[in-house]
Design a protein around this motif. Structure first.
Motif, PDB file in Angstrom:
ATOM      1  N   UNK A 107       0.838  -1.195   0.000  1.00 33.12           N
ATOM      2  CA  UNK A 107       0.000   0.000   0.000  1.00 33.12           C
ATOM      3  C   UNK A 107       0.874   1.247   0.000  1.00 33.12           C
ATOM      4  N   UNK A 108       0.744   2.033  -1.056  1.00 31.01           N
ATOM      5  CA  UNK A 108       1.609   3.197  -1.276  1.00 31.01           C
ATOM      6  C   UNK A 108       1.226   4.384  -0.400  1.00 31.01           C
ATOM      7  N   UNK A 118      -0.188  -5.085  -5.522  1.00 36.34           N
ATOM      8  CA  UNK A 118      -0.294  -3.692  -5.108  1.00 36.34           C
ATOM      9  C   UNK A 118      -1.438  -3.069  -5.896  1.00 36.34           C
ATOM     10  N   UNK A 119      -1.891  -1.906  -5.490  1.00 40.38           N
ATOM     11  CA  UNK A 119      -2.986  -1.260  -6.210  1.00 40.38           C
ATOM     12  C   UNK A 119      -2.922   0.245  -6.013  1.00 40.38           C
ATOM     13  N   UNK A 120      -3.509   0.954  -6.978  1.00 36.74           N
ATOM     14  CA  UNK A 120      -3.645   2.401  -6.874  1.00 36.74           C
ATOM     15  C   UNK A 120      -4.973   2.715  -6.200  1.00 36.74           C
ATOM     16  N   UNK A 157       0.980   7.071   4.439  1.00 33.20           N
ATOM     17  CA  UNK A 157      -0.477   7.042   4.503  1.00 33.20           C
ATOM     18  C   UNK A 157      -1.012   5.637   4.264  1.00 33.20           C
ATOM     19  N   UNK A 158      -0.352   4.864   3.396  1.00 31.71           N
ATOM     20  CA  UNK A 158      -0.765   3.482   3.179  1.00 31.71           C
ATOM     21  C   UNK A 158      -0.689   2.667   4.451  1.00 31.71           C
ATOM     22  N   UNK A 159       0.297   2.953   5.286  1.00 30.02           N
ATOM     23  CA  UNK A 159       0.412   2.269   6.567  1.00 30.02           C
ATOM     24  C   UNK A 159      -0.708   2.649   7.516  1.00 30.02           C
TER      25      UNK A 159
END
Length: 323
Positions: A101-102, A126-128, A171-173
């Motif tokens: 997660x980016x 992974x995903x946007x 932010x993904x975290x």
């Protein structure tokens, strides 16, 4: 409290422009992972060695979606929205599926090198998120519940009935950590790589007082605006208590190279708040561990990729043994 607008520097410029000041980049990068310049952009550029889009983006039919594992990059439909997803590794391999997660302002392309390495021994995707990369733009303001709905759809498509390990940066975290307590049936492990703290909104207000002037006042106002939804994902990010996800394996990794000193006068306060925020994430699990990537800035998976890979694989192996 009323935020004072800063007409001389738009939020979009602050977050995305290559030519912004080092002070603005330092704070915004730290808070959410937004913006690449000032946060190791030269190292992120090297991720072009592997392109997750190389196989071509395609949209599968409903029948294909139900039967065919994703290989490379595809657009899937979740809650009526098009979501860009990339998967690597043997789809037949047993065990949890890793989902990367980016951070804000990034996309799955920034995780390409990490995904490639993990895919050598694991099934990893992974995903946007909506508003990022090649996924649809959000129709309006998003909240964490809506972002979680998209994540649930992605997990269902790429993992099926297998457990998932979420590995999120910045932010993904934060999104992964807020999601896991309510989805303990699916999420069996977490790795938080310099995740945005759960009380960052309040931390910013305390670290940079309302009485601040000049660039500090501008940074305060613009970063508060980011949390109120003025970001590419239009995501409103309220502070919240860290809730337990049981006893799942959790590894929290914080940066070890202080770089918030670039924010005049208030840098030390921000560094302290960030460190305390990482410790608070330990309340996620009775099996949570905190470590420091001593040679890393905010982008731990770029500065010390081996450390990130080892942590994610360690949590994945622990999750597999618990099944």
């Amino acid at each position: 409290m009323r935020l004072t607008p800063a007409p001389t520097l738009s939020l979009e410029d602050l977050m995305l422009r290559k030519t912004r000041t080092s002070v603005a980049a330092a704070l915004c990068c730290t808070v959410l992972g937004v913006g690449v310049t000032g946060c190791g952009a030269d190292k992120l550029d090297k991720l072009d060695e592997w392109d997750p889009l190389a196989s071509g983006t395609r949209t599968p039919t409903a029948a294909q979606t139900a039967a065919t594992p994703i290989s490379g990059t595809e657009k899937i439909t979740v809650a009526g929205r098009s979501v860009n997803v990339s998967c690597s590794g043997d789809p037949g391999k047993d065990g949890p599926v890793i989902i990367l997660m980016h951070g804000a302002g990034d996309g799955l392309d920034k995780l390409a090198a990490l995904q490639k390495t993990l895919g050598e021994r694991n099934r990893v995707c992974s995903y946007d998120r909506l508003g990022s990369g090649a996924s649809d733009q959000p129709e309006g303001p998003q909240d964490l519940a809506g972002t979680g709905e998209i994540l649930t759809g992605v997990i269902g498509r790429v993992a099926g009935d297998r457990p998932a390990v979420l590995a999120g940066h910045s932010l993904g975290g934060l999104i992964a950590a807020r999601y896991a307590p309510d989805h303990q049936d699916r999420v069996k492990g977490l790795v938080l790589m310099d995740a945005t703290p759960s009380t960052m909104l309040d931390d910013i207000k305390k670290a940079i007082p309302e009485s601040a002037t000049g660039p500090a006042a501008e940074l305060r106002a613009q970063n508060l605006a980011v949390f109120q939804g003025q970001n590419p994902e239009k995501l409103v990010i309220p502070d919240g208590k860290v809730r337990s996800a049981g006893d799942i394996p959790v590894e929290v990794i914080r940066h070890g190279q202080p770089y918030l000193a670039a924010v005049p006068k208030y840098g030390p306060r921000l560094e302290k708040a960030w460190a305390e925020g990482q410790r608070r994430w330990l309340a996620l699990s009775s099996a949570a561990k905190l470590s420091t990537a001593k040679d890393s800035g905010h982008y731990i998976y770029v500065d010390q990729p081996d450390l990130a890979v080892q942590a994610i694989e360690r949590v994945t192996e622990q999750a597999a043994r618990r099944r």
